[in-house]
Design a protein around this motif. Sequence first.
Motif, PDB file in Angstrom:
ATOM      1  N   LYS A   6       0.843  -1.206   0.000  1.00  0.00           N
ATOM      2  CA  LYS A   6       0.000   0.000   0.000  1.00  0.00           C
ATOM      3  C   LYS A   6       0.881   1.261   0.000  1.00  0.00           C
ATOM      4  N   PHE A   7       0.643   2.141  -0.961  1.00  0.00           N
ATOM      5  CA  PHE A   7       1.435   3.376  -1.093  1.00  0.00           C
ATOM      6  C   PHE A   7       0.641   4.607  -0.683  1.00  0.00           C
ATOM      7  N   VAL A   8       1.312   5.512   0.025  1.00  0.00           N
ATOM      8  CA  VAL A   8       0.854   6.901   0.110  1.00  0.00           C
ATOM      9  C   VAL A   8       1.862   7.739  -0.679  1.00  0.00           C
ATOM     10  N   VAL A   9       1.370   8.586  -1.571  1.00  0.00           N
ATOM     11  CA  VAL A   9       2.273   9.451  -2.342  1.00  0.00           C
ATOM     12  C   VAL A   9       2.100  10.891  -1.877  1.00  0.00           C
ATOM     13  N   PHE A  10       3.179  11.510  -1.444  1.00  0.00           N
ATOM     14  CA  PHE A  10       3.164  12.939  -1.094  1.00  0.00           C
ATOM     15  C   PHE A  10       3.545  13.756  -2.330  1.00  0.00           C
ATOM     16  N   VAL A  65       4.392   1.835   2.150  1.00  0.00           N
ATOM     17  CA  VAL A  65       5.427   2.676   1.541  1.00  0.00           C
ATOM     18  C   VAL A  65       4.925   4.109   1.444  1.00  0.00           C
ATOM     19  N   TYR A  66       5.738   5.055   1.907  1.00  0.00           N
ATOM     20  CA  TYR A  66       5.437   6.481   1.770  1.00  0.00           C
ATOM     21  C   TYR A  66       6.445   7.061   0.778  1.00  0.00           C
ATOM     22  N   ALA A  84       3.803   6.865  10.687  1.00  0.00           N
ATOM     23  CA  ALA A  84       4.167   5.497  10.297  1.00  0.00           C
ATOM     24  C   ALA A  84       5.683   5.280  10.320  1.00  0.00           C
ATOM     25  N   THR A  85       6.270   5.448  11.476  1.00  0.00           N
ATOM     26  CA  THR A  85       7.729   5.410  11.555  1.00  0.00           C
ATOM     27  C   THR A  85       8.322   4.042  11.214  1.00  0.00           C
ATOM     28  N   HIS A  89       9.998   4.588   3.990  1.00  0.00           N
ATOM     29  CA  HIS A  89       9.873   5.967   3.506  1.00  0.00           C
ATOM     30  C   HIS A  89      10.909   6.208   2.408  1.00  0.00           C
ATOM     31  N   ILE A  90      10.434   6.689   1.280  1.00  0.00           N
ATOM     32  CA  ILE A  90      11.313   6.845   0.110  1.00  0.00           C
ATOM     33  C   ILE A  90      11.158   8.243  -0.465  1.00  0.00           C
TER      34      ILE A  90
END
Lengths: 262, 262
Positions: A6-10, A65-66, A84-85, A89-90
């Motif tokens: 599952k991705f969050v995209v900033f 994945v962030y 979500a430590t 994180h990428i």
Amino acid sequence: MNSSLKFVVFGAGNVAFHFIQALISKNFNIVQIVGRSENNTKYLAEKFHLAYTTNKVNVRKDADVYLYCTSDNSLNELISLKIATDAIHIHTAGSVEMDVFKNLKSRYGVIYPLQTLSKTKNIDFETKVPLFIEASDADTLKIVQFISESIAQQVSVANSEKRLSLHISAVFANNFVNQLYQIAFEILAGQQIDFINLKPLIQETADKIKFMLPKDAQTGPAKRMDTVIMSKHLDYLSKSIELQSLYRQISEMIYHTQSNSK
Amino acid sequence: MNSSLKFVVFGAGNVAFHFIQALISKNFNIVQIVGRSENNTKYLAEKFHLAYTTNKVNVRKDADVYLYCTSDNSLNELISLKIATDAIHIHTAGSVEMDVFKNLKSRYGVIYPLQTLSKTKNIDFETKVPLFIEASDADTLKIVQFISESIAQQVSVANSEKRLSLHISAVFANNFVNQLYQIAFEILAGQQIDFINLKPLIQETADKIKFMLPKDAQTGPAKRMDTVIMSKHLDYLSKSIELQSLYRQISEMIYHTQSNSK
């Protein structure tokens, strides 16, 4: 495996646009886009049928994945939110050290696309975007590598220093080159000449270095230090001391490069 | 008609090479190549099965067209020889006025190829080399135009001032761009990174402006005046005040261009 991550995209800019498009085309599961501008973020979310928020309070905490496709200022701010430590994180920046995540996240990495990305210009991400990656540890590197190799054919591991040099070389070979196109455009506009006339030359300039070293591909007055021609050009540019100065400076560099390679 | 026009070509460099190749492919009759360097001139002559001389005394006086593909110094010297003053004399330089022939020849003109030409790089002259022409009078223009349209698809009439601006814009869009490639090459070499990694970016940079104005194609730190990134880049370049100065100068121009186009 793709859809289980599952991705969050900033971000909702050019880089976010192309990463989202590439990830979706390989069936990755983007659960949320997080942007600052309501307009841009909503546009992206609707285009790709994704959930979005512009409120940091609402960022999903359950992603695996962030992915940070933001300006560097926003990146620092977002990392410090301590979301979500334990997830991965990428960031995607050329000139930000991977250690920006250190002590704030447990697993992290970088995927840097060495390409100029604009929303309004399509590009085949898979074949035309070399990715440079690194990660905090071997296990995380495997996942960063899996994601990268899913969306792009050319993936290389590079540490933060190498990545910085790649970014700087890209600034010269892309941003600065593009500004030289703009200067040429303006010189021709001053004589009511269409920029289209220069396009075969611009293409050939880029084509030549597929087969030749740049210094061997060089032609023109600076290479042979043709001071008569160069003076005519400097006279012509006399309305702009900036252009005169740039003309002198790069001409000297050309002459220097050519003299050293004889 | 082509074979009935007898040509003498002055010069044995890159421009001469490509004009000779283009003229021969359209069955024009080159009766002599006149060069300075025995090696280069003999090489060209043998490659294309042509007569040659390196001695000005032996220049044929009976040709219909004298085509000057020489440096500008040689051009002035050759014109002053007063050979065949009633034939048609054509130079190929971007930044030399047509009137260089005035009072020395009765019929004259210019055929300027807006392209970077190297002997070691093939190019489809017919489709990739726009020609800009002018002539001393309407009748001569017809012949200059006939020759030009025989060897190239894109032929435009341009006076000496427009041609000068085309040449200057070409210096920015080709010679200077190529030097930026060289700088990028050297930055990567400093980190043992192969220049090949930049080639997709270089291609895309040139491709983008087929469809977008250069200012709209721009990306990167200078566009958004990202001073944190730019400082990192300037630090990295601290070994070279020339590169630092160039970096600052073009970045300011980019920011200025982008601010004005908002």
